[in-house]
Each structure stands twice: as C-alpha cells, then as structure tokens.
Design a protein around this motif. Structure first.
Motif, PDB file in Angstrom:
ATOM      1  N   SER B 460      48.171  -8.756 -41.671  1.00  0.00           N
ATOM      2  CA  SER B 460      48.970  -8.993 -42.880  1.00  0.00           C
ATOM      3  C   SER B 460      48.274  -9.872 -43.917  1.00  0.00           C
ATOM      4  O   SER B 460      48.841 -10.127 -44.971  1.00  0.00           O
ATOM      5  CB  SER B 460      50.306  -9.642 -42.503  1.00  0.00           C
ATOM      6  OG  SER B 460      50.078 -10.990 -42.130  1.00  0.00           O
ATOM      7  N   MET B 461      47.060 -10.329 -43.637  1.00  0.00           N
ATOM      8  CA  MET B 461      46.331 -11.085 -44.650  1.00  0.00           C
ATOM      9  C   MET B 461      45.813 -10.140 -45.747  1.00  0.00           C
ATOM     10  O   MET B 461      45.276 -10.587 -46.761  1.00  0.00           O
ATOM     11  CB  MET B 461      45.189 -11.870 -43.993  1.00  0.00           C
ATOM     12  CG  MET B 461      44.718 -13.076 -44.780  1.00  0.00           C
ATOM     13  SD  MET B 461      46.042 -14.190 -45.248  1.00  0.00           S
ATOM     14  CE  MET B 461      46.325 -15.002 -43.686  1.00  0.00           C
ATOM     15  N   TYR B 462      46.007  -8.848 -45.523  1.00  0.00           N
ATOM     16  CA  TYR B 462      45.555  -7.830 -46.488  1.00  0.00           C
ATOM     17  C   TYR B 462      46.055  -8.131 -47.909  1.00  0.00           C
ATOM     18  O   TYR B 462      45.263  -8.225 -48.849  1.00  0.00           O
ATOM     19  CB  TYR B 462      46.044  -6.450 -46.042  1.00  0.00           C
ATOM     20  CG  TYR B 462      45.588  -5.316 -46.929  1.00  0.00           C
ATOM     21  CD1 TYR B 462      44.466  -4.570 -46.603  1.00  0.00           C
ATOM     22  CD2 TYR B 462      46.284  -4.980 -48.084  1.00  0.00           C
ATOM     23  CE1 TYR B 462      44.036  -3.526 -47.413  1.00  0.00           C
ATOM     24  CE2 TYR B 462      45.863  -3.946 -48.905  1.00  0.00           C
ATOM     25  CZ  TYR B 462      44.752  -3.209 -48.558  1.00  0.00           C
ATOM     26  OH  TYR B 462      44.336  -2.186 -49.357  1.00  0.00           O
ATOM     27  N   GLY B 463      47.366  -8.271 -48.059  1.00  0.00           N
ATOM     28  CA  GLY B 463      47.964  -8.474 -49.385  1.00  0.00           C
ATOM     29  C   GLY B 463      47.435  -9.733 -50.062  1.00  0.00           C
ATOM     30  O   GLY B 463      46.932  -9.677 -51.193  1.00  0.00           O
ATOM     31  N   PRO B 464      47.547 -10.887 -49.384  1.00  0.00           N
ATOM     32  CA  PRO B 464      47.027 -12.121 -49.976  1.00  0.00           C
ATOM     33  C   PRO B 464      45.528 -12.023 -50.308  1.00  0.00           C
ATOM     34  O   PRO B 464      45.085 -12.508 -51.347  1.00  0.00           O
ATOM     35  CB  PRO B 464      47.283 -13.167 -48.887  1.00  0.00           C
ATOM     36  CG  PRO B 464      48.503 -12.655 -48.178  1.00  0.00           C
ATOM     37  CD  PRO B 464      48.348 -11.157 -48.171  1.00  0.00           C
ATOM     38  N   LEU B 465      44.738 -11.380 -49.448  1.00  0.00           N
ATOM     39  CA  LEU B 465      43.302 -11.271 -49.723  1.00  0.00           C
ATOM     40  C   LEU B 465      43.033 -10.361 -50.919  1.00  0.00           C
ATOM     41  O   LEU B 465      42.131 -10.612 -51.714  1.00  0.00           O
ATOM     42  CB  LEU B 465      42.557 -10.753 -48.484  1.00  0.00           C
ATOM     43  CG  LEU B 465      42.235 -11.818 -47.429  1.00  0.00           C
ATOM     44  CD1 LEU B 465      41.693 -11.170 -46.162  1.00  0.00           C
ATOM     45  CD2 LEU B 465      41.252 -12.862 -47.970  1.00  0.00           C
ATOM     46  N   GLU B 466      43.827  -9.314 -51.037  1.00  0.00           N
ATOM     47  CA  GLU B 466      43.657  -8.409 -52.176  1.00  0.00           C
ATOM     48  C   GLU B 466      43.839  -9.184 -53.472  1.00  0.00           C
ATOM     49  O   GLU B 466      43.052  -9.064 -54.409  1.00  0.00           O
ATOM     50  CB  GLU B 466      44.671  -7.264 -52.081  1.00  0.00           C
ATOM     51  CG  GLU B 466      44.453  -6.188 -53.114  1.00  0.00           C
ATOM     52  CD  GLU B 466      45.490  -5.072 -53.046  1.00  0.00           C
ATOM     53  OE1 GLU B 466      46.666  -5.353 -52.692  1.00  0.00           O
ATOM     54  OE2 GLU B 466      45.143  -3.929 -53.343  1.00  0.00           O
ATOM     55  N   GLU B 467      44.890 -10.019 -53.498  1.00  0.00           N
ATOM     56  CA  GLU B 467      45.143 -10.798 -54.712  1.00  0.00           C
ATOM     57  C   GLU B 467      44.084 -11.895 -54.892  1.00  0.00           C
ATOM     58  O   GLU B 467      43.632 -12.161 -56.009  1.00  0.00           O
ATOM     59  CB  GLU B 467      46.542 -11.417 -54.651  1.00  0.00           C
ATOM     60  CG  GLU B 467      46.893 -12.156 -55.928  1.00  0.00           C
ATOM     61  CD  GLU B 467      48.387 -12.385 -56.093  1.00  0.00           C
ATOM     62  OE1 GLU B 467      49.166 -11.535 -55.624  1.00  0.00           O
ATOM     63  OE2 GLU B 467      48.759 -13.401 -56.683  1.00  0.00           O
TER      64      GLU B 467
END
Lengths: 283, 555
Positions: B460-467
């Motif tokens: 779930s770190m995907y979203g934060p990392l994308e931003e």
C-alpha cells in the motif's frame, strides 16, 4: 458383504492394539454398506487413531493434530456426495481438537466421527489424555492425574449432537453395528470407542473394559435427552455401550441456502454476470 | 485537489456521514480517496475520515485540510493545526469555538425542526457540499441516501441535506472530473470481488480487524452467488476448514490479520506439504500481539515469507492499491491451483479500509486456470513428474483415490521415512519455486525510470510513493523514481538489479521499524539501501510526508 472390497495395509500399531479391531470393523462396515471406495473419504488428525486413513483403501486425508475435525466437515461442505468418516483419538479429538469437537456438534454436518478412546496418549508414549481417570499415573502425571476426566458423551449430548453412541473395540459385532448406524445417520454422529492401549495403559485393559461394559437394550429410550445424559454419566463399575441418544434434526446442508438442493461446490465456478452486477452496485 | 475531514466520537456517525459525502462528491465527477482513522472501540474516543477529492484521481491521503466537519469540540482541538488558511470548520452552533474559520450552523435545531435530531449529520453533508461548490441534485441525493439509510428515513435525510446546502455560502470552486461512472470501493471490497471472480466457493475465517469486511462482503453475496462463508470457531479451524474444502475441490480461502495468521501457521505448512491450493489474506495491522487493532502497518512481510516449521513452496503478493487488490486476488487463486501451493495476499488496514474511485473492474481480464488432465492408468496423488507438479484429482470425482498427507509421504501419500524418498519429495515440492519464479511480475516503476534517487516500497505504499516522486520531481534538480513491489516472495530481481547500479541513493520506504523489504532485498540480492523512511505509529505515510523527509535528509 457388498460388491466392493476395502483393502487394508500393514499397520504400525502394536500387536494387540485396539486400533487393529477398529480398522477391521471399519472395513467390514464399509463393505457391508456396499459403499464404493471412491465415494468414501476417511479423515484423521495426528495420533495412533488418526493413522486410520493410511491403512484403508479409500480417499484419505491425514491432517494436523486436532484439525482433522475441521477438514472433515469442510470436505463434506465442498462435496456432499462423499461419505466422510473422521477418526480421531481422545487426545486428537477431545484435547488438541476440543474446540472443533464442540463446534462441530453445533454445525450438525453429516459425517461420522469415530473416537478411539484409550484414556492415554499413545503416539507420545503414555501421558494422560483428557479422558484419563483421576489418579492415573504416567511419565508426566507422576503423582497421578488431578484433573476431572472429560465426559465426551455428556458433552456431545449437551452440545447438540443428534447421534451419540459408545462402543468397545473388543466387541466387533457391536462396534460394526454402531459404525453402520452412525454412517447412515443423517447429521453429525459420534461413536466413542473404548479401546485398550496395550503399551501405555496398564489399568484400563481389555479385561478392565470387558468386565464393565454392558449393552443398552430396548429399555433405554434413546430419544430422551435427559435420560441419555444420565446414561452418559455412568462410567465406572458399569459402562453402558450402545446408542445413548438419537434424534434426527435438520443438518447444516439442509439449512444452508447454497447447499440444500444437493449442490456440489467442488469444481464449481461463479457466474461472472453476477460480479458485473456487484460492480454496478458500487457506482 | 481538496481535503475534507469529518471527525467525532465513535457512535456519532462519522463513518456514515463520510460514506454519504464521498459518494455525493464522486457523483459530481470528482475522483475520491477516503482514509479512515478509527479507534478500537464502539463508543467514545476520536474517529475521523479524510476525504480527498478533485478532478484527478487521488491515490493517497493528505494531511493538510481545506475543511473540517467537527461533530465534537475535540475534533477541532486535534485537527485545527492542519487546516490551511482560508479553510473552514463546519460545526454545530452549540460547539464552543471562536475560531476565525468556524462556520457555525444550527444543525441540531434544523434537524429537530425536520422532526429527527439524528439527521444533523446530513445537514452537515449538504453544507459541506455547498462550501466546496459541489452541485447536489435531488435525484442523486435520494439515490445515495437510499443506499445508506432505512427507506423510511430517506426523505428526512435528503431534506436535511438540502437545508444544510441552502444555509451556507459557496466558498471554493468545483472542478468536476470523469469519476462519476467509476466505482467507489474499499480495498477489502475489491479483494472480495476478486475472490468471487476467481470462483471462490468456500471462505472460512474468524472475525479479525481489519480483515472482517472481506468476510462480510462475501457473506452478503453468498446466497445469490451460491457459495459458503463459514465463520469458524477459531483461526485454526478457519484455515483447516479451507484446506478440507480445497482438498475436496472447492476454490477456498481464509483471511485474517497478523494475530490470526500466527495461529494459522502450522496449517500453512500443511498446505505446502500436502500440496493443497489455498489463498490466505493477511490484512496487516500493527503488532506485536494485539498491537493497534484498527490501525495500519507493514510489519508481517518477513513473517509470512518464512512462517511454518520446515520449508515449503509459497507465493506472497503484496496488494498495492484498490485495482491491484482485485486482479492480484484473481491471479492468486490461479497460482495456488497451478502450483498446488498456498498463496498469501498481504494487504493492510490502510488499503483495506480506505475507499477510492477506480474504473470498473474487468472480471474477464484474467482467465481462470484450468488444470490439465493427468495421464490415465495407476494414479498417485504425489506422482513424481518432470516439473514437480503432480496431476491433481479430486476425491469422489473418478475411480482414482486421492490422498492428502501432512507426514512426509511417498507418491501415493503413504507415510515414508526413507532418506531417498524424503529428499526426492523435498526437491519435488521446493522445485516448484523455480517454475513460479519464471512468471513473477516485476515491481512497478513510478516517476523517473533511470533515477538518481530510487525509492523502494511495497504494497500500500504505492499511492504515497506515486505522489512523493511526483512532488520531488516537480522541484527540479535530482531525478526521483520508485519501485513498488507487488509480487514479493519469491522476490522479483530483474528490474531492481537493472535500476539499482545507476542510482546514487537507494531509500526504502516502509511502514515498519526494521525495514523488512530492505532486509529481504539485501538477503536475496546483496543490494543494500542507503537510508530508510520508516513509520510505525499505525498511521500511513502520506506522499507529502515522504517527499518532505527525503528533502530534509538531503537526498
């Protein structure tokens, strides 16, 4: 004798072990019921009794200690055409699997559960099992067991089981009759089978049981739950064997919307049009 | 992009208010990401939801707020510091505050006048929409309230929302996107939908936050879909029942969080030994032991890749976002059946409970695995074959007898203790991993594909990392990129080995104390990271926080 033969294999049990008689009775019962080996599933957990699936030519599931109870009912849920027979010992079934035993009573899934009860742990060499007599001296209970023996029949009747019986490995004809009735019974059926452990239980021997057991006759009303409980509390100088309690009640499968018309879950797929509908619900 | 927080005590309807609001916002065309922050209690305490929305598609939460709906005074005290200048605090007139941004509304009085004090929350819903300039059609309002409240209460709630809408002026400009035709779903819901798509027939589990809503969703659909959802007496029964059903031929699954997973571990090893297909969802929460039951963490990675005595083949897939949770769950069932192994889906509370707008999912994108018919003749369940996969038959489906055995066994499933048989069986089971490795999915690259600073994350770190990489790259200067692992055991190495040498700095970003992904990468590839951005207080890192911390540490 039916048209199918249920071969057995060489066992790792001690000569004179009660399990040998139980295996032979199971084979005779399955043949007598004219069941096809491919339609029979024998499930075990871990322990000497739980090796049963290893020794008879049927489908076999040798699971984990205490957990055969969970696997057996779920296999029946997945494919209700299977005749599911669960073999556990008193340690496997009432100790490690005690919680599953209690809740399987409540589920009332149509399986037969045969518990080889020798009041001792055989596979781990002779410690007290849940059904061990108070005072039983073992390598661990060095001053004698101080715990109250677990009463499986009383528990089963109180817990909602529809078929509760006891037999003795030394009375093969009686045992086969009990096995047959349990397998044919619609719903969860348990038979607590008294058996001597020739290696580790020098108190509850063949002759100890043989002297005490008596067969229930027609004077016992197996439809009366309170009387059945009274019988279940009789364990000592005299031990009743036979069907203590029998009352048909709706099974899990009969009550479950996804199973009550005989549905088989094995190999089934879901309707993707339904999934499409569920997606639309989220818009 | 706007960010609105709704806060109050447990039992005050924070979650219901947020659920209605996020849906109305989404229907206006905005992409939505709602993060839920709950305390582990039924009444009292402080709960809040943060709805982030705008014309684009928000992939994670943000700390700074444009508006606060305060259902109690505590909400203002806790969250005021995050309010941007020019934002608003919407609250009932009875709430004591002299904040310059407070907009006091007689919500209780309006509700009372309409005939039910309990619809005050809907007054706030209408008012918040108006403040953000979001249109609210009567028709939409009716349709959305109908989904959330009892039929007899729909009318009064819509009237309350309209009253709130008319009671305040517009404060912000609304820019609609394309999200009105999209789904608004939680991570656990898309996971459950994936399971249904994959043909799950049997789901047995013991309720445990934050995994329970998977079971609830499947249970709600079970009658119509014709499947069985069994609430087991304990976690151990949950997995052993799933294994019994799987043995008999039903696609089976269990789900839990870390504590329940701990109880299931012996049976996980059994699945590997007996070669029974099984999907297990571990929706992580902060441990150890009971930990923080309703919060988030990524601290079970090293546990689930090695859980079990002995050694078994297994696959672990970390779920990265809402769409991923769906497609990877479908794939997990296929992989479990193809390789006859347990496949673990690693999710967490952040993904499980947050809702997001996503395009409608395609249940036909991934074909369901169809097992090959084995050769005719003498059948042995654990037959040695060239690739280690023995043809799997089902009990009662043919004349062949089918075994499952937790002891070491021979080809027929009979107990075997010989040295040669043991070695051959171990080689057969573990050998399946090599095959599986050939079809691993490499991690996804976010931001620059040849970055100077490479961030490493999973799940779930995907979203934060994308931003985060977007924010960092916007600053100019260094080039930032991220690799986010979905398939994580066995660890896909190709892309990492390609990108790592040219990056000046490798930084792991994880929601745990020890940097478990970094340790795993180091163990498997020898590649070491230079620093870690870690958080383990049960609250997810936001993209903004990651970017800030990277900058502060001089990377």
């Amino acid at each position: 004798m039916g048209q199918y033969e249920f071969n057995t294999y060489e066992t790792a049990w001690c000569p004179g072990c009660g399990n040998l008689g139980i295996l032979s009775s199971l084979k005779n019962t399955l043949e007598e019921l004219d069941l096809n080996p491919q339609d029979v599933l024998v499930v075990g957990g871990i322990g000497q009794a739980a090796k049963m699936p290893q020794y008879i030519r049927t489908n076999s599931f040798c699971g984990l200690h205490g957990r055969g109870e969970s696997a057996a009912v779920a296999a029946k849920i997945a494919n209700q055409k299977l005749t599911v027979i669960l073999h556990t010992g008193d340690g496997d079934g009432y100790g490690e699997g005690g919680n599953h035993f209690i809740h399987n009573l409540r589920r009332n899934i149509d399986i037969a559960h045969f518990i080889h009860n020798n009041q001792v742990y055989g596979l781990t060499k002779g410690q007290a099992s849940p059904t061990a007599d108070e005072g039983a001296v073992t390598g661990v209970q060095v001053d004698g067991s101080i715990n109250i023996p677990f009463n499986p029949l009383l528990m089963a009747i109180a817990g909602g089981a529809g078929f509760v019986a006891r037999s003795f490995s030394g009375r093969p004809q009686h045992l086969e009759e009990m096995m047959k009735r349990a397998i044919l019974f619609k719903g969860y059926a348990m038979v607590d089978i008294l058996q001597p452990c020739v290696s580790f239980n020098k108190v509850n021997t063949f002759s100890w049981y043989n002297k005490r057991v008596y067969e229930l006759d027609d004077s016992h009303d197996a439809g009366n739950r309170l009387l059945a409980m009274e019988r279940a509390m009789e364990f000592g100088e005299r031990i009743p064997i036979g069907v203590l309690y029998e009352k048909e009640q709706p099974t899990y499968h009969e009550k479950h919307r996804s199973l009550r018309e005989g549905q088989i879950l094995a190999m089934r797929r879901n309707d993707l049009a339904l999934v499409d509908k569920y997606m639309q619900e989220m818009i | 992009m706007y960010n609105l927080l709704i806060g109050g005590a447990a039992g005050q309807g924070v979650d219901t208010t947020a659920a209605i609001l996020e849906r109305l916002i989404k229907q206006s065309g905005c992409g939505v990401f709602t993060m839920r922050d709950l305390m582990s209690r039924i009444r009292g305490g402080h709960n809040f939801s943060r709805i982030r929305f705008g014309a684009g598609a928000p992939r994670c939460h943000s700390e700074s707020l444009d508006g606060i709906i305060a259902l109690n005074e505590e909400t203002i005290a806790i969250h005021r510091e995050n309010l941007r200048p020019g934002g608003f605090i919407l609250c009932d007139s009875a709430i004591k505050t002299d904040d310059e941004f407070a907009i006091k509304l007689d919500m209780a009085a309006i509700a009372q006048e309409l005939g039910n004090a309990r619809v005050a929350g809907s007054v706030a819903v209408g008012a918040a929409l108006k403040l953000f300039g979001i249109p609210m059609s009567t028709e939409e309002a009716y349709s959305i309230f109908r989904k959330s409240v009892k039929e007899e209460h729909v009318d009064i709630n819509v009237k309350a929302a309209q009253a709130g809408y008319n009671a305040v002026p517009q404060k912000f400009e609304h820019t609609a996107g394309e999200a009105s035709d999209q789904m608004l779903v939680s991570g656990n819901q898309t996971l459950a939908m994936g399971a249904l798509t994959a043909g799950v027939q049997f789901y047995s589990a013991y309720p445990m936050s934050p995994s329970t809503s998977i079971m609830e969703y499947l249970a709600a659909k079970s009658g119509e879909a014709g499947i069985v959802v069994e609430q087991a007496e304990d976690e151990i029964a949950g997995i052993n029942m799933a294994l019994g059903a799987s043995y008999a031929g039903a696609r089976a699954m269990t789900g839990t969080s870390g504590g329940g997973f701990s109880l299931k571990v012996e049976a996980l090893g059994f699945a590997g030994m007996a070669e029974l297909p099984l999907v297990v969802a571990n929706v992580q929460r902060p441990g150890p032991s009971t930990g923080l039951p309703t919060r988030t963490e990524q601290s079970d990675l090293k546990f689930v890749i090695s859980a079990s005595q002995g050694e078994i083949p297994r696959m672990v897939i970390a779920l990265r976002h809402h769409e991923d949770a769906f497609y990877q769950t479908v794939r997990a069932f296929n992989m479990a059946e193809k390789y006859q192994i347990p496949v673990i889906l690693l999710s967490d509370q952040y993904l499980a409970d947050s809702t997001a707008t996503i395009p409608v999912l395609d249940p036909r994108r991934i074909a369901l695995y169809q097992p090959e018919e084995g050769p005719a003749g003498d059948y042995a369940r654990y037959r040695f074959t060239e690739n280690g996969i023995s043809p799997r038959k089902l009990p009662g489906m043919s004349k062949d007898l089918v075994a499952a055995d937790s002891d070491e066994h021979d080809e027929y499933g009979h107990i075997a203790e010989g040295s040669e048989m043991r070695t051959r069986m171990m080689n057969k089971r573990m050998g399946k991993m090599a095959l599986l490795e050939e079809e691993l999915l490499e991690p996804e690259v976010l931001g620059d594909s040849a970055p100077e600073v490479l961030l490493l994350g999973w799940g779930s770190m995907y979203g934060p990392l994308e931003e985060a990489v977007e924010l960092l790259n916007q600053k100019g200067g260094k080039r930032y990129g991220a690799l986010v692992f979905g398939d994580i055991w066995p660890l896909p190495q190709k892309l990492l080995k390609k990108m790592a040498p040219s990056a000046k700095h490798l930084i792991h970003v994880e929601q745990n104390y020890t940097g478990q992904l970094a340790a795993l990468i180091s163990e498997v590839t020898g590649i070491k990271t230079d620093a870690g951005i870690l958080r383990y207080d049960g609250r997810q890192l936001s993209g903004e926080e990651i970017a800030d911390r990277i900058a502060k540490e001089g990377f």
